[in-house]
Design an enzyme around this catalytic site. Structure first.
Site, mmCIF file in Angstrom:
data_model
loop_
_atom_site.group_PDB
_atom_site.id
_atom_site.type_symbol
_atom_site.label_atom_id
_atom_site.label_comp_id
_atom_site.label_asym_id
_atom_site.label_seq_id
_atom_site.Cartn_x
_atom_site.Cartn_y
_atom_site.Cartn_z
ATOM 1 N N THR A 132 12.518 29.741 -24.926
ATOM 2 C CA THR A 132 13.762 29.173 -24.404
ATOM 3 C C THR A 132 14.755 28.872 -25.524
ATOM 4 O OG1 THR A 132 14.632 27.135 -23.407
ATOM 5 C CG2 THR A 132 12.512 26.955 -24.462
ATOM 6 N N ASP A 133 16.026 28.778 -25.161
ATOM 7 C CA ASP A 133 17.049 28.389 -26.144
ATOM 8 C C ASP A 133 16.998 26.885 -26.441
ATOM 9 O OD1 ASP A 133 18.073 27.412 -23.735
ATOM 10 O OD2 ASP A 133 20.054 28.331 -23.961
ATOM 11 N N GLU A 134 16.216 26.127 -25.638
ATOM 12 C CA GLU A 134 16.178 24.670 -25.853
ATOM 13 C C GLU A 134 15.563 24.304 -27.202
ATOM 14 O OE1 GLU A 134 15.371 21.942 -22.857
ATOM 15 O OE2 GLU A 134 15.936 23.260 -21.205
ATOM 16 N N TYR A 158 9.636 18.900 -23.682
ATOM 17 C CA TYR A 158 9.483 20.306 -23.268
ATOM 18 C C TYR A 158 9.911 21.228 -24.406
ATOM 19 C CZ TYR A 158 11.028 24.791 -21.316
ATOM 20 O OH TYR A 158 11.247 26.137 -21.103
ATOM 21 N N LYS A 162 7.656 23.927 -26.611
ATOM 22 C CA LYS A 162 7.962 25.362 -26.696
ATOM 23 C C LYS A 162 8.208 25.760 -28.152
ATOM 24 C CE LYS A 162 8.392 28.066 -23.875
ATOM 25 N NZ LYS A 162 7.399 28.979 -23.213
HETATM 26 P P1 NAD Z 1 7.753 28.122 -13.849
HETATM 27 O O1 NAD Z 1 7.483 26.679 -14.084
HETATM 28 O O2 NAD Z 1 8.492 28.549 -12.630
HETATM 29 O O3 NAD Z 1 6.378 28.943 -13.847
HETATM 30 C C1 NAD Z 1 5.358 28.727 -14.780
HETATM 31 C C2 NAD Z 1 4.126 29.474 -14.290
HETATM 32 O O4 NAD Z 1 3.083 29.313 -15.276
HETATM 33 C C3 NAD Z 1 3.567 28.946 -12.975
HETATM 34 O O5 NAD Z 1 3.248 30.013 -12.118
HETATM 35 C C4 NAD Z 1 2.306 28.178 -13.395
HETATM 36 O O6 NAD Z 1 1.315 28.157 -12.388
HETATM 37 C C5 NAD Z 1 1.866 28.977 -14.602
HETATM 38 N N1 NAD Z 1 1.049 28.208 -15.549
HETATM 39 C C6 NAD Z 1 1.298 26.959 -16.040
HETATM 40 N N2 NAD Z 1 0.321 26.595 -16.886
HETATM 41 C C7 NAD Z 1 -0.557 27.631 -16.949
HETATM 42 C C8 NAD Z 1 -1.764 27.866 -17.669
HETATM 43 N N3 NAD Z 1 -2.256 26.934 -18.492
HETATM 44 N N4 NAD Z 1 -2.405 29.045 -17.503
HETATM 45 C C9 NAD Z 1 -1.891 29.986 -16.665
HETATM 46 N N5 NAD Z 1 -0.773 29.820 -15.952
HETATM 47 C C10 NAD Z 1 -0.101 28.656 -16.103
HETATM 48 O O7 NAD Z 1 8.477 28.632 -15.171
HETATM 49 P P2 NAD Z 1 9.639 29.715 -15.374
HETATM 50 O O8 NAD Z 1 10.946 29.058 -15.167
HETATM 51 O O9 NAD Z 1 9.284 30.930 -14.612
HETATM 52 O O10 NAD Z 1 9.487 29.992 -16.930
HETATM 53 C C11 NAD Z 1 8.595 30.993 -17.424
HETATM 54 C C12 NAD Z 1 8.664 31.014 -18.931
HETATM 55 O O11 NAD Z 1 10.006 31.287 -19.345
HETATM 56 C C13 NAD Z 1 8.303 29.666 -19.587
HETATM 57 O O12 NAD Z 1 7.548 29.942 -20.738
HETATM 58 C C14 NAD Z 1 9.645 29.043 -19.933
HETATM 59 O O13 NAD Z 1 9.541 28.218 -21.056
HETATM 60 C C15 NAD Z 1 10.470 30.273 -20.224
HETATM 61 N N6 NAD Z 1 11.917 30.117 -19.994
HETATM 62 C C16 NAD Z 1 12.389 29.648 -18.801
HETATM 63 C C17 NAD Z 1 13.769 29.555 -18.585
HETATM 64 C C18 NAD Z 1 14.347 29.069 -17.260
HETATM 65 O O14 NAD Z 1 15.564 28.882 -17.167
HETATM 66 N N7 NAD Z 1 13.550 28.888 -16.213
HETATM 67 C C19 NAD Z 1 14.654 29.924 -19.597
HETATM 68 C C20 NAD Z 1 14.135 30.398 -20.804
HETATM 69 C C21 NAD Z 1 12.764 30.512 -20.982
#
Ligand code: NAD
Length: 347
Positions: A132-134, A158, A162
């Protein structure tokens, strides 16, 4: 085949659906199914032999080792994480457990398996870590956007968890030569996002005629990217990214939260009018989030120059598609809300 972790979450499920729409290469999908994991996101793949869902934790080394031995993936995309800032502020334990400890366990399991492969397989393999950009902290108005060389300065638990995982991935490349790729993406929005996050939360509240809570003055600026654009960028990084490199991904579409909410309300006024007045009449300013970063902005020049990726959607086109999707999938939203009733989710 490829191994995707966290593929039942928001971005992961969009990625799996997009991957199988673009190729026939099978996907093993390892997900712990925390509150954020939802197999309904993958319902269209129920009878698709190219998708194998495995319920489990990335920190379960025995399970991961057996999956690697059985399926011999050419790549792993690590989406699995705890992701909601408000939950991290309320209690960071799960964030450290998954984003740091379990990611470390995953890296170690993958390293042991990868080191035992032949030269060609080792050279071909990729470990793509989705971040993430955070991790870069916060920007003042007018300050230059985050680039890949911006120092890390995470401001909430968070972001710190990350950042820690990104550092581990970097070290596993520099120390052991594991062919890693790391992406740092801005705020995503689109179908299948858990309705604790800003945009689906506002749509769900508006549909129910409930208040639309906006933190503080609502002037926190984020760079919004439609989720399918993020997924396309990840496919491109996997295909052509340089091992050890990091790539920033963003939409170059900066918007203040209050403007995002007003835009959503405007589209809802058109497509699903409130019983009385505008949906925006129910916007309420609530106490700001602790440590709330003021502005994030991504310089996505490197991925554009080196890999030729640019987003296909603008915020205007993507947000309309998003609102339309949630209105057309009210059953998805209702089922999720019913199964999580009383858990106090907030934007
Ligand atoms: P989300 O919270 O919707 O989904 C996370 C998924 O990971 C869920 O299905 C959960 O069951 C699974 N999970 C959690 N812990 C686990 C573990 N220990 N083992 C296996 N599975 C596990 O998250 P998202 O928004 O889809 O984000 C996905 C990734 O992208 C993350 O790494 C997040 O940091 C990154 N990200 C998200 C955003 C955003 O805007 N949502 C932006 C940049 C990066």
């Amino acid at each position: 085949m490829i191994l995707v972790t966290g593929g039942a979450g928001f971005i992961g499920s969009n990625f799996v659906l997009g991957w199988l729409a673009h190729s026939d290469e099978p996907v093993v999908n390892l997900d712990k199914l925390t509150y954020a994991g939802n197999l309904a996101n993958l319902a269209s793949l129920a009878n698709d032999p190219r998708h194998l869902f495995v319920h489990g934790d990335i920190g379960d080394s025995a399970l991961v080792a057996s999956l690697l031995a059985r399926h011999q993936p050419r790549a792993i995309l690590n989406f699995a994480a705890e992701t909601h800032v408000d939950r991290a502020i309320a209690g960071a334990g799960n964030f450290i457990a998954t984003n740091v400890d379990a990611t470390f366990a995953l890296l170690e399991t993958v390293r042991a398996w990868w080191q035992a492969q032949d030269d060609a397989a080792r050279a071909r393999f990729r470990f793509l870590h989705v971040s993430t950009d955070e991790v870069y902290g916060t920007l003042q108005p007018g300050e230059a956007a985050f680039s890949e060389t911006t120092p890390y300065a995470p401001n909430n638990p968070y972001a710190a968890s990350k950042a820690a995982s990104d550092h581990l991935v970097r070290a596993w490349h520099r120390t052991y030569g594991l062919p890693t790729l790391t992406t740092n993406c801005s705020n995503n929005y689109g179908p299948y996002q858990f309705p604790e996050k800003l945009i689906p939360h506002m749509i769900a509240q508006a549909r129910a005629g409930q208040p639309l809570p906006v933190y503080g003055d609502g002037q926190q600026v984020r760079d919004w990217l439609f989720v399918t654009d993020h997924c396309a960028a990840l496919r491109r990084v996997l295909e052509a990214g340089r091992p050890g490199a990091t790539y920033n991904i963003g939409g170059s579409d900066e918007m203040a939260n209050l403007d995002v909410v007003r835009t959503v309300c405007g589209i809802l006024d058109e497509l699903a009018p409130a019983a009385q007045g505008s949906h925006a009449d129910r916007i309420e300013h609530v106490t700001d989030r602790l440590g709330h970063d003021r502005r994030y902005a991504i310089d996505a020049g490197k991925i554009a120059r080196e890999l030729g990726w640019t987003p296909a959607e603008s915020f205007a086109s993507g947000i309309r598609k998003t609102v339309e999707w949630y209105l057309a999938h009210a059953d998805w939203l209702d089922a999720l809300q019913a199964s999580h009733a009383g858990q106090g989710e907030r934007s």
